[in-house]
Motif scaffolding. Structure first.
Motif, PDB file in Angstrom:
ATOM      1  N   LEU A  68       0.796  -1.225   0.000  1.00 12.77           N
ATOM      2  CA  LEU A  68       0.000   0.000   0.000  1.00 12.77           C
ATOM      3  C   LEU A  68       0.831   1.278   0.000  1.00 12.77           C
ATOM      4  CD1 LEU A  68      -2.857  -0.961   2.490  1.00 12.77           C
ATOM      5  CD2 LEU A  68      -3.032  -0.703   0.004  1.00 12.77           C
ATOM      6  N   THR A  69       2.001   1.256   0.630  1.00 17.61           N
ATOM      7  CA  THR A  69       2.763   2.503   0.785  1.00 17.61           C
ATOM      8  C   THR A  69       3.907   2.646  -0.214  1.00 17.61           C
ATOM      9  OG1 THR A  69       4.177   1.456   2.448  1.00 17.61           O
ATOM     10  CG2 THR A  69       2.214   2.614   3.242  1.00 17.61           C
ATOM     11  N   ASN A  70       4.095   1.684  -1.113  1.00 19.19           N
ATOM     12  CA  ASN A  70       5.195   1.741  -2.075  1.00 19.19           C
ATOM     13  C   ASN A  70       4.675   1.923  -3.496  1.00 19.19           C
ATOM     14  OD1 ASN A  70       7.331   1.301  -0.149  1.00 19.19           O
ATOM     15  ND2 ASN A  70       6.670  -0.828  -0.044  1.00 19.19           N
ATOM     16  N   ASP A  71       5.554   2.368  -4.371  1.00 20.08           N
ATOM     17  CA  ASP A  71       5.193   2.644  -5.761  1.00 20.08           C
ATOM     18  C   ASP A  71       5.166   1.353  -6.583  1.00 20.08           C
ATOM     19  OD1 ASP A  71       4.649   4.021  -8.098  1.00 20.08           O
ATOM     20  OD2 ASP A  71       6.747   4.475  -8.501  1.00 20.08           O
ATOM     21  N   ASP A  72       4.083   1.145  -7.318  1.00 19.69           N
ATOM     22  CA  ASP A  72       3.951  -0.017  -8.203  1.00 19.69           C
ATOM     23  C   ASP A  72       4.087   0.418  -9.660  1.00 19.69           C
ATOM     24  OD1 ASP A  72       3.112  -2.437  -6.511  1.00 19.69           O
ATOM     25  OD2 ASP A  72       1.719  -0.902  -5.806  1.00 19.69           O
ATOM     26  N   THR A  73       4.743  -0.419 -10.456  1.00 22.14           N
ATOM     27  CA  THR A  73       4.885  -0.117 -11.883  1.00 22.14           C
ATOM     28  C   THR A  73       4.237  -1.156 -12.788  1.00 22.14           C
ATOM     29  OG1 THR A  73       7.045  -1.220 -11.990  1.00 22.14           O
ATOM     30  CG2 THR A  73       7.041   1.153 -11.529  1.00 22.14           C
ATOM     31  N   SER A  95      12.453  -4.271 -27.716  1.00 20.84           N
ATOM     32  CA  SER A  95      12.363  -2.816 -27.687  1.00 20.84           C
ATOM     33  C   SER A  95      12.910  -2.324 -26.341  1.00 20.84           C
ATOM     34  CB  SER A  95      10.936  -2.333 -27.950  1.00 20.84           C
ATOM     35  OG  SER A  95      10.860  -0.925 -28.027  1.00 20.84           O
ATOM     36  N   GLN A  96      12.299  -1.315 -25.725  1.00 18.30           N
ATOM     37  CA  GLN A  96      12.788  -0.787 -24.455  1.00 18.30           C
ATOM     38  C   GLN A  96      11.998  -1.379 -23.301  1.00 18.30           C
ATOM     39  OE1 GLN A  96      12.168   3.425 -23.682  1.00 18.30           O
ATOM     40  NE2 GLN A  96      14.200   3.586 -22.801  1.00 18.30           N
ATOM     41  N   SER A  97      12.702  -1.719 -22.226  1.00 19.91           N
ATOM     42  CA  SER A  97      12.048  -2.260 -21.030  1.00 19.91           C
ATOM     43  C   SER A  97      12.380  -1.396 -19.825  1.00 19.91           C
ATOM     44  CB  SER A  97      12.508  -3.701 -20.771  1.00 19.91           C
ATOM     45  OG  SER A  97      12.104  -4.542 -21.816  1.00 19.91           O
ATOM     46  N   GLY A  98      11.462  -1.383 -18.853  1.00 19.65           N
ATOM     47  CA  GLY A  98      11.682  -0.647 -17.618  1.00 19.65           C
ATOM     48  C   GLY A  98      12.673  -1.364 -16.712  1.00 19.65           C
ATOM     49  N   MET A  99      13.081  -0.684 -15.636  1.00 18.48           N
ATOM     50  CA  MET A  99      14.146  -1.186 -14.773  1.00 18.48           C
ATOM     51  C   MET A  99      13.661  -2.085 -13.644  1.00 18.48           C
ATOM     52  SD  MET A  99      15.005   2.381 -12.727  1.00 18.48           S
ATOM     53  CE  MET A  99      16.091   1.632 -11.525  1.00 18.48           C
ATOM     54  N   TRP A 100      12.347  -2.172 -13.441  1.00 20.71           N
ATOM     55  CA  TRP A 100      11.838  -2.917 -12.298  1.00 20.71           C
ATOM     56  C   TRP A 100      11.270  -4.276 -12.718  1.00 20.71           C
ATOM     57  CZ3 TRP A 100      10.502   2.281 -13.147  1.00 20.71           C
ATOM     58  CH2 TRP A 100      11.123   3.201 -12.281  1.00 20.71           C
ATOM     59  N   MET A 178      10.083   6.919 -18.571  1.00 23.52           N
ATOM     60  CA  MET A 178      11.394   6.805 -17.943  1.00 23.52           C
ATOM     61  C   MET A 178      11.273   7.033 -16.431  1.00 23.52           C
ATOM     62  SD  MET A 178      13.129   6.020 -20.523  1.00 23.52           S
ATOM     63  CE  MET A 178      14.808   6.096 -19.874  1.00 23.52           C
ATOM     64  N   PRO A 179      12.201   6.460 -15.637  1.00 23.42           N
ATOM     65  CA  PRO A 179      12.164   6.659 -14.179  1.00 23.42           C
ATOM     66  C   PRO A 179      12.111   8.147 -13.817  1.00 23.42           C
ATOM     67  CG  PRO A 179      13.778   4.982 -14.748  1.00 23.42           C
ATOM     68  CD  PRO A 179      13.306   5.578 -16.045  1.00 23.42           C
ATOM     69  N   ARG A 180      11.241   8.494 -12.880  1.00 24.92           N
ATOM     70  CA  ARG A 180      11.006   9.899 -12.547  1.00 24.92           C
ATOM     71  C   ARG A 180      11.751  10.358 -11.303  1.00 24.92           C
ATOM     72  NH1 ARG A 180       5.299  11.285 -11.806  1.00 24.92           N
ATOM     73  NH2 ARG A 180       5.918  13.341 -12.540  1.00 24.92           N
ATOM     74  N   GLY A 181      12.421   9.449 -10.597  1.00 24.54           N
ATOM     75  CA  GLY A 181      13.186   9.845  -9.427  1.00 24.54           C
ATOM     76  C   GLY A 181      12.472   9.549  -8.125  1.00 24.54           C
ATOM     77  N   ASP A 185       5.797   9.117  -8.850  1.00 23.22           N
ATOM     78  CA  ASP A 185       5.027   7.953  -9.276  1.00 23.22           C
ATOM     79  C   ASP A 185       5.534   7.452 -10.630  1.00 23.22           C
ATOM     80  OD1 ASP A 185       3.096   6.003  -9.565  1.00 23.22           O
ATOM     81  OD2 ASP A 185       1.517   7.391 -10.180  1.00 23.22           O
ATOM     82  N   ASP A 186       6.028   6.224 -10.692  1.00 22.21           N
ATOM     83  CA  ASP A 186       6.503   5.615 -11.936  1.00 22.21           C
ATOM     84  C   ASP A 186       5.457   4.645 -12.481  1.00 22.21           C
ATOM     85  OD1 ASP A 186       9.301   6.617 -12.196  1.00 22.21           O
ATOM     86  OD2 ASP A 186       9.511   5.653 -10.240  1.00 22.21           O
ATOM     87  N   THR A 187       5.374   4.583 -13.815  1.00 22.42           N
ATOM     88  CA  THR A 187       4.427   3.656 -14.451  1.00 22.42           C
ATOM     89  C   THR A 187       5.085   2.688 -15.424  1.00 22.42           C
ATOM     90  OG1 THR A 187       3.918   5.211 -16.257  1.00 22.42           O
ATOM     91  CG2 THR A 187       2.533   5.322 -14.278  1.00 22.42           C
ATOM     92  N   ALA A 188       6.335   2.940 -15.816  1.00 26.09           N
ATOM     93  CA  ALA A 188       7.080   2.047 -16.733  1.00 26.09           C
ATOM     94  C   ALA A 188       6.306   1.834 -18.044  1.00 26.09           C
ATOM     95  CB  ALA A 188       7.441   0.739 -16.048  1.00 26.09           C
ATOM     96  N   LEU A 189       6.016   0.580 -18.410  1.00 29.47           N
ATOM     97  CA  LEU A 189       5.400   0.299 -19.715  1.00 29.47           C
ATOM     98  C   LEU A 189       3.935   0.739 -19.735  1.00 29.47           C
ATOM     99  CD1 LEU A 189       6.055  -2.795 -21.887  1.00 29.47           C
ATOM    100  CD2 LEU A 189       3.749  -1.900 -21.715  1.00 29.47           C
ATOM    101  N   ASN A 190       3.571   1.522 -20.734  1.00 31.23           N
ATOM    102  CA  ASN A 190       2.205   2.015 -20.863  1.00 31.23           C
ATOM    103  C   ASN A 190       1.473   1.457 -22.073  1.00 31.23           C
ATOM    104  OD1 ASN A 190       1.117   4.704 -19.178  1.00 31.23           O
ATOM    105  ND2 ASN A 190       3.271   4.218 -18.887  1.00 31.23           N
ATOM    106  N   ASP A 191       2.204   1.140 -23.130  1.00 31.59           N
ATOM    107  CA  ASP A 191       1.542   0.719 -24.365  1.00 31.59           C
ATOM    108  C   ASP A 191       2.537  -0.071 -25.207  1.00 31.59           C
ATOM    109  OD1 ASP A 191      -0.435   0.462 -26.279  1.00 31.59           O
ATOM    110  OD2 ASP A 191      -0.671   2.612 -26.654  1.00 31.59           O
ATOM    111  N   VAL A 192       2.032  -0.788 -26.189  1.00 35.88           N
ATOM    112  CA  VAL A 192       2.879  -1.575 -27.091  1.00 35.88           C
ATOM    113  C   VAL A 192       2.192  -1.709 -28.436  1.00 35.88           C
ATOM    114  CG1 VAL A 192       1.872  -3.768 -26.311  1.00 35.88           C
ATOM    115  CG2 VAL A 192       4.168  -3.750 -27.311  1.00 35.88           C
ATOM    116  N   ARG A 193       2.988  -1.831 -29.475  1.00 32.34           N
ATOM    117  CA  ARG A 193       2.455  -2.176 -30.785  1.00 32.34           C
ATOM    118  C   ARG A 193       3.409  -3.160 -31.449  1.00 32.34           C
ATOM    119  NH1 ARG A 193       2.482   4.096 -32.596  1.00 32.34           N
ATOM    120  NH2 ARG A 193       4.714   4.477 -32.836  1.00 32.34           N
TER     121      ARG A 193
END
Length: 199
Positions: A68-73, A95-100, A178-181, A185-193
């Protein structure tokens, strides 16, 4: 602007995204996508299966629920496993992947089958100070009609199925935030084609 410099790696990534977005690298490949992708991030580069191969399986990179208290991506990456029809040897494209997160074990179409279309699970924008995740899972149908669903998260809803690639999927392009620091709030992958095989 004087004194304003863009890091070389970032400039290359941005240029790659611009070239991919412009369609200059599409050659003769048509593209399939869905309308329910998340709003954050930018399109990264395309990555194609080697000549003569096509996607017969996939893996996803997912960060498990952080509490509940941590950021989910949620989902951070998608790999296509490209072969000549058998499972081995396979060449991975992503393609590009997030870090988490961690990569799942591959899911494969039955022998002789290949990936043809997909549906994306995305959490709706929550607004305010709430934790947003973007895409959380993906599923594909194989040429024989079988459905393969990734081992992603259960948050969000699946949208409509994409159009079908009659000759299978041969490439992927992701939309990544990209990581926001720290404390953002980070969201990583949002869409794909995906790019369809041309032959």
């Amino acid at each position: 602007m004087a004194g304003c410099r863009v890091p070389v790696a970032l400039a290359v990534a941005l240029l790659s995204g611009v070239l991919a977005e412009s369609g200059g690298a599409l050659e003769n490949h048509s593209v399939i996508q869905v309308p329910n992708g998340g709003p954050w991030g930018a399109w990264a580069w395309q990555e194609m299966c080697p000549e003569g191969t096509y996607a017969t399986g996939f893996s996803i990179k997912v960060e498990s629920y952080q509490g509940l208290t941590n950021d989910d991506t949620g989902m951070n990456g998608i790999r296509l496993h490209c072969t000549r029809g058998d499972r081995h040897p396979a060449h991975d494209v992503e393609s590009q992947s997030g870090m988490w997160g961690k990569w799942s074990e591959p899911l494969w179409c039955p022998p002789g089958g290949y990936l043809q279309r997909f549906s994306l699970r995305v959490e709706k924008v929550r607004g305010g100070m709430k934790d947003n995740m973007g895409a959380t899972n993906i599923r594909f149908t194989c040429s024989g009609g079988e459905t393969l669903e990734g081992h992603g998260l259960s948050w969000g809803e699946y949208g409509v199925w994409s159009p079908r690639c009659p000759k299978g999927l041969c490439g992927v392009q992701t939309k990544q935030e990209m990581p926001r620091g720290a404390l953002r709030d980070d969201t990583a992958l949002n869409d794909v084609r995906f790019l369809c095989c041309s032959h």
